[in-house]
Design a protein around this motif. Structure first.
Motif, PDB file in Angstrom:
ATOM      1  N   ILE A 123       0.887  -1.168   0.028  1.00 30.57           N
ATOM      2  CA  ILE A 123       0.015   0.087  -0.158  1.00 30.57           C
ATOM      3  C   ILE A 123       0.834   1.429  -0.102  1.00 30.57           C
ATOM      4  CG2 ILE A 123      -1.765   1.505   1.093  1.00 30.57           C
ATOM      5  CD1 ILE A 123      -2.745  -1.358   2.383  1.00 30.57           C
ATOM      6  N   LEU A 124       1.827   1.197   0.851  1.00 33.44           N
ATOM      7  CA  LEU A 124       2.714   2.498   0.693  1.00 33.44           C
ATOM      8  C   LEU A 124       3.768   2.598  -0.158  1.00 33.44           C
ATOM      9  CD1 LEU A 124       3.535   2.167   4.893  1.00 33.44           C
ATOM     10  CD2 LEU A 124       1.769   3.662   3.718  1.00 33.44           C
ATOM     11  N   ARG A 125       4.217   1.527  -0.597  1.00 31.76           N
ATOM     12  CA  ARG A 125       5.082   1.390  -1.649  1.00 31.76           C
ATOM     13  C   ARG A 125       6.548   2.625  -1.532  1.00 31.76           C
ATOM     14  NH1 ARG A 125       0.239   1.627  -4.074  1.00 31.76           N
ATOM     15  NH2 ARG A 125       0.494   3.627  -5.153  1.00 31.76           N
ATOM     16  N   PRO A 126       6.981   2.372  -0.525  1.00 29.64           N
ATOM     17  CA  PRO A 126       8.250   3.158  -0.373  1.00 29.64           C
ATOM     18  C   PRO A 126       9.087   3.230  -1.358  1.00 29.64           C
ATOM     19  CG  PRO A 126       8.161   1.385   1.183  1.00 29.64           C
ATOM     20  CD  PRO A 126       7.036   1.206   0.641  1.00 29.64           C
ATOM     21  N   GLY A 127       9.705   4.450  -1.608  1.00 22.57           N
ATOM     22  CA  GLY A 127      10.719   4.491  -2.966  1.00 22.57           C
ATOM     23  C   GLY A 127      10.046   4.677  -3.992  1.00 22.57           C
ATOM     24  N   LEU A 128       8.770   4.122  -4.247  1.00 20.18           N
ATOM     25  CA  LEU A 128       8.067   4.309  -5.624  1.00 20.18           C
ATOM     26  C   LEU A 128       7.060   5.618  -5.360  1.00 20.18           C
ATOM     27  CD1 LEU A 128       7.588   0.772  -6.409  1.00 20.18           C
ATOM     28  CD2 LEU A 128       9.197   2.118  -7.305  1.00 20.18           C
ATOM     29  N   THR A 129       6.478   5.623  -4.227  1.00 20.09           N
ATOM     30  CA  THR A 129       5.600   6.712  -3.904  1.00 20.09           C
ATOM     31  C   THR A 129       6.172   7.664  -2.606  1.00 20.09           C
ATOM     32  OG1 THR A 129       4.174   5.671  -2.836  1.00 20.09           O
ATOM     33  CG2 THR A 129       3.653   5.726  -5.028  1.00 20.09           C
ATOM     34  N   GLU A 130       5.828   8.744  -2.661  1.00 13.80           N
ATOM     35  CA  GLU A 130       6.370   9.755  -1.393  1.00 13.80           C
ATOM     36  C   GLU A 130       5.391   9.224  -0.377  1.00 13.80           C
ATOM     37  OE1 GLU A 130       7.241  14.333  -0.154  1.00 13.80           O
ATOM     38  OE2 GLU A 130       6.665  13.733  -2.220  1.00 13.80           O
ATOM     39  N   LEU A 131       6.098   9.010   1.007  1.00 18.88           N
ATOM     40  CA  LEU A 131       5.079   8.482   2.011  1.00 18.88           C
ATOM     41  C   LEU A 131       4.809   9.890   2.611  1.00 18.88           C
ATOM     42  CD1 LEU A 131       7.193   5.701   4.018  1.00 18.88           C
ATOM     43  CD2 LEU A 131       5.492   5.599   2.397  1.00 18.88           C
TER      44      LEU A 131
END
Length: 322
Positions: free
Chosen positions: A150-158
């Motif tokens: 859901i968070l996809r760290p590195g791909l989308t900004e948290l």
């Protein structure tokens, strides 16, 4: 009150398990509607600190008829310390949850909130020194992977909204641990009412610094939030007292369904596929943890019963002590 009793009388004829399931689904609907109204109030310009405070004040208003009928004596407890700790966790969870709802799509906030049972298991290991086997450990790792999808760290900004949703899940896990302990000796309605009473002074302090005079529409929305929250928590707490968590918890997934519908209909929010995939993974791991804990708990109870029965038989064979 008479009309309410007439409406719920057929429901009381169901088995405790069916009652618990029905109450859990109802709680999911009420909480999802509440999240939608919170988003509306936040979009209208009211600060979340003030929303949290007024929500608890409004919640207490709906308990006044019960207080008049039963008296304030129903709030008496010898476990005020436990209630205070539960309220502190509840306030932290509520504040960060409201903030997450004001920033994230409703379905995203709910999906991340499903991590609460995973944090609850971690809490049991750290605080209660419970031993977690390979299966429960693996389930926790799977749930963590779901959160990362859901968070996809590195791909989308948290975002700070995502952090708030996760922190809310941690605080909720702490609060639910206290609820389970308190439910062994305390009245359901008293637990909900006293929790809100204790949170009011906690939430007043930050609200003072951001206070603005509410509009009429905002006040009406706050009253609706208070009603939905109060009824939702009553249904939620009662469901957990009627049946084991392993039975009740699977139906918590209705929160995602209801929230996605409300977000789409009223706020034009369309969660992406990653949210649904991650939520399903998190929820599946949470269900496994709940079922595993229930089996371990039942096994422990059976062992204790066998030990007591064996001791009783041994005493009967040895005869009375003279």
């Amino acid at each position: 009150m008479v009309l309410l009793r007439v409406l719920i009388k057929p429901f009381l004829n169901f088995s405790p398990v069916l009652q618990a399931v029905g109450l859990m689904i109802a709680a999911c609907l009420f909480f999802s509607l509440m999240a939608g109204v919170i988003r509306y109030v936040s979009d209208s310009g009211m600060h979340i600190f003030q929303v949290v405070f007024l929500r608890n004040v409004a919640g207490i208003l709906f308990f006044l008829p019960w207080f008049f009928q039963s008296g304030l004596g129903v709030l008496k407890t010898k476990r005020i310390g436990a209630f205070g700790l539960r309220s502190l966790f509840g306030f932290a969870s509520m504040l960060t949850w409201f903030y997450a709802v004001s920033l994230l799509p409703l379905a995203d906030a709910v999906a991340l909130n499903f991590t609460a049972p995973i944090f609850g298991t971690i809490l049991a290991v750290v605080v209660l020194h419970e031993v977690v086997g390979i299966r429960r450990g693996a389930a926790m790792i799977v749930g963590f992977i779901g959160a990362m999808i859901i968070l996809r760290p590195g791909l989308t900004e948290l975002s700070i909204g995502s952090y708030s949703a996760i922190f809310s899940a941690v605080a909720m896990a702490c609060s639910m641990t206290m609820v389970k302990l308190l439910s062994r000796s305390e009245n359901t309605a008293a637990m909900v009412a006293l929790n809100q009473i204790l949170i009011i002074p906690m939430s007043l302090i930050p609200a003072i610094f951001v206070w603005t005079t509410p509009t009429f529409d905002q006040l009406v929305a706050i009253l609706i939030i208070g009603l939905l929250a109060t009824v939702g928590h009553l249904c939620f707490t009662k469901a957990y007292t009627l049946a084991d968590a392993s039975i009740v918890m699977p139906f918590d997934f209705f929160r995602l369904i209801f929230s996605a519908l409300i977000g789409f209909i009223f706020f034009m929010q369309e969660p992406d596929l990653f949210t649904y995939i991650g939520a399903a993974i998190i929820f599946a791991s949470s269900i496994y943890i709940a079922i595993r804990e229930a089996r371990v708990s039942n096994a422990d109870k059976d062992e204790k019963k066998k030990a007591i029965l064996a001791q009783t038989k041994a005493e009967n064979r040895s005869g009375p002590i003279r």
